[in-house]
Design a protein around this motif. Structure first.
Motif, mmCIF file in Angstrom:
data_model
loop_
_atom_site.group_PDB
_atom_site.id
_atom_site.type_symbol
_atom_site.label_atom_id
_atom_site.label_comp_id
_atom_site.label_asym_id
_atom_site.label_seq_id
_atom_site.Cartn_x
_atom_site.Cartn_y
_atom_site.Cartn_z
ATOM 1 N N TRP A 47 0.844 -1.195 0.000
ATOM 2 C CA TRP A 47 0.000 0.000 0.000
ATOM 3 C C TRP A 47 0.878 1.242 0.000
ATOM 4 O O TRP A 47 1.875 1.291 0.718
ATOM 5 C CB TRP A 47 -0.920 0.032 1.224
ATOM 6 C CG TRP A 47 -1.778 -1.185 1.360
ATOM 7 C CD1 TRP A 47 -1.608 -2.224 2.218
ATOM 8 C CD2 TRP A 47 -2.936 -1.495 0.585
ATOM 9 N NE1 TRP A 47 -2.585 -3.166 2.022
ATOM 10 C CE2 TRP A 47 -3.422 -2.736 1.030
ATOM 11 C CE3 TRP A 47 -3.615 -0.847 -0.440
ATOM 12 C CZ2 TRP A 47 -4.548 -3.349 0.493
ATOM 13 C CZ3 TRP A 47 -4.746 -1.444 -0.981
ATOM 14 C CH2 TRP A 47 -5.207 -2.681 -0.513
ATOM 15 N N ALA A 48 0.486 2.227 -0.774
ATOM 16 C CA ALA A 48 1.196 3.509 -0.783
ATOM 17 C C ALA A 48 0.498 4.529 0.109
ATOM 18 O O ALA A 48 1.117 5.499 0.541
ATOM 19 C CB ALA A 48 1.281 4.052 -2.211
ATOM 20 N N ALA A 49 -0.795 4.313 0.378
ATOM 21 C CA ALA A 49 -1.552 5.261 1.196
ATOM 22 C C ALA A 49 -2.673 4.540 1.936
ATOM 23 O O ALA A 49 -3.189 3.529 1.471
ATOM 24 C CB ALA A 49 -2.135 6.367 0.316
ATOM 25 N N PRO A 142 -1.089 1.778 -4.744
ATOM 26 C CA PRO A 142 -2.448 1.478 -4.344
ATOM 27 C C PRO A 142 -2.788 2.076 -2.973
ATOM 28 O O PRO A 142 -1.912 2.242 -2.119
ATOM 29 C CB PRO A 142 -2.514 -0.042 -4.323
ATOM 30 C CG PRO A 142 -1.113 -0.501 -4.161
ATOM 31 C CD PRO A 142 -0.233 0.567 -4.745
ATOM 32 N N ALA A 143 -4.073 2.381 -2.805
ATOM 33 C CA ALA A 143 -4.554 2.985 -1.569
ATOM 34 C C ALA A 143 -5.625 2.108 -0.934
ATOM 35 O O ALA A 143 -6.425 1.482 -1.636
ATOM 36 C CB ALA A 143 -5.128 4.368 -1.850
ATOM 37 N N LEU A 144 -5.624 2.088 0.377
ATOM 38 C CA LEU A 144 -6.635 1.375 1.154
ATOM 39 C C LEU A 144 -7.458 2.419 1.898
ATOM 40 O O LEU A 144 -6.898 3.321 2.524
ATOM 41 C CB LEU A 144 -5.965 0.414 2.143
ATOM 42 C CG LEU A 144 -6.880 -0.336 3.107
ATOM 43 C CD1 LEU A 144 -7.895 -1.196 2.361
ATOM 44 C CD2 LEU A 144 -6.049 -1.195 4.061
ATOM 45 N N VAL A 145 -8.786 2.284 1.823
ATOM 46 C CA VAL A 145 -9.699 3.199 2.501
ATOM 47 C C VAL A 145 -10.523 2.397 3.505
ATOM 48 O O VAL A 145 -11.277 1.503 3.115
ATOM 49 C CB VAL A 145 -10.644 3.906 1.503
ATOM 50 C CG1 VAL A 145 -11.594 4.839 2.245
ATOM 51 C CG2 VAL A 145 -9.855 4.657 0.435
ATOM 52 N N VAL A 146 -10.369 2.697 4.787
ATOM 53 C CA VAL A 146 -11.150 2.034 5.829
ATOM 54 C C VAL A 146 -12.400 2.878 6.065
ATOM 55 O O VAL A 146 -12.296 4.061 6.398
ATOM 56 C CB VAL A 146 -10.342 1.861 7.131
ATOM 57 C CG1 VAL A 146 -11.195 1.193 8.203
ATOM 58 C CG2 VAL A 146 -9.077 1.048 6.871
#
Length: 180
Positions: A47-49, A142-146
């Motif tokens: 993950w980058a963000a 890629p980004a992960l959004v919780v």
């Protein structure tokens, strides 16, 4: 995977089938376990963000994930759960008893559905899509959004070109991770 969405862990409101909307409801013991399981799953990817809703249950989940993947979560209010308005804090059964017609409309939610005193699905979709566009344009991918089930449902309806009439058909268990 460019952007993935993850749902927060379980809360007591989830167990009671209570509308929690944007209220500060904490994770329960099972929710904390689910957040750790989600963190382990997230750690299998690069993950980058990491972004999150500022609502307590999502923030708690994001902090657990962050500790595992080594990123600090960036809060973005566009990833908050739907504002459930007058139904906030009520159980599904209470809403069904007080507003049977409104509850039936909720069960068959479409683009026109809105929570009394709260937000419409179209309003939520517009803010979530704007947030996802900004995440993409920020370039840290890629980004992960919780976030929350409602956020994930509107995003999936949009990205899969299903329309908001598919909103209630989309299953999003607590602690799940879905690539867009």
């Amino acid at each position: 995977m460019i952007i993935a969405l993850a749902r927060h862990g379980e809360t007591d409101y989830n167990v009671a089938h209570r509308f929690q909307g944007q209220t500060a409801v904490p994770l329960n013991a099972r929710g904390i376990e689910q957040a750790h399981e989600l963190a382990a799953e997230a750690a299998r990817h690069e993950w980058a963000a990491l972004y999150c809703s500022p609502v307590l249950r999502a923030r708690q989940t994001a902090e657990i994930v962050a500790a595992r993947i080594g990123l600090s979560p960036v809060e973005d209010p566009r990833f908050m759960e739907t504002d459930t308005g007058d139904w906030t804090d009520l159980t599904h059964d209470e809403v069904r008893a007080r507003d049977p017609e409104g509850f039936e409309h909720y069960l068959h939610a479409d683009e026109d559905f809105g929570f009394p005193g709260g937000e419409t699905l179209r309003q939520q979709l517009d803010r979530v899509v704007a947030g996802l566009v900004d995440v993409t344009q920020a370039g840290a991918l890629p980004a992960l959004v919780v976030c929350h089930r409602g956020v994930m449902r509107v995003a999936i309806c949009h990205t899969h070109s299903r329309g908001l009439d598919a909103f209630m058909e989309i299953e999003v268990p607590n602690g799940s991770l879905v690539a867009l």
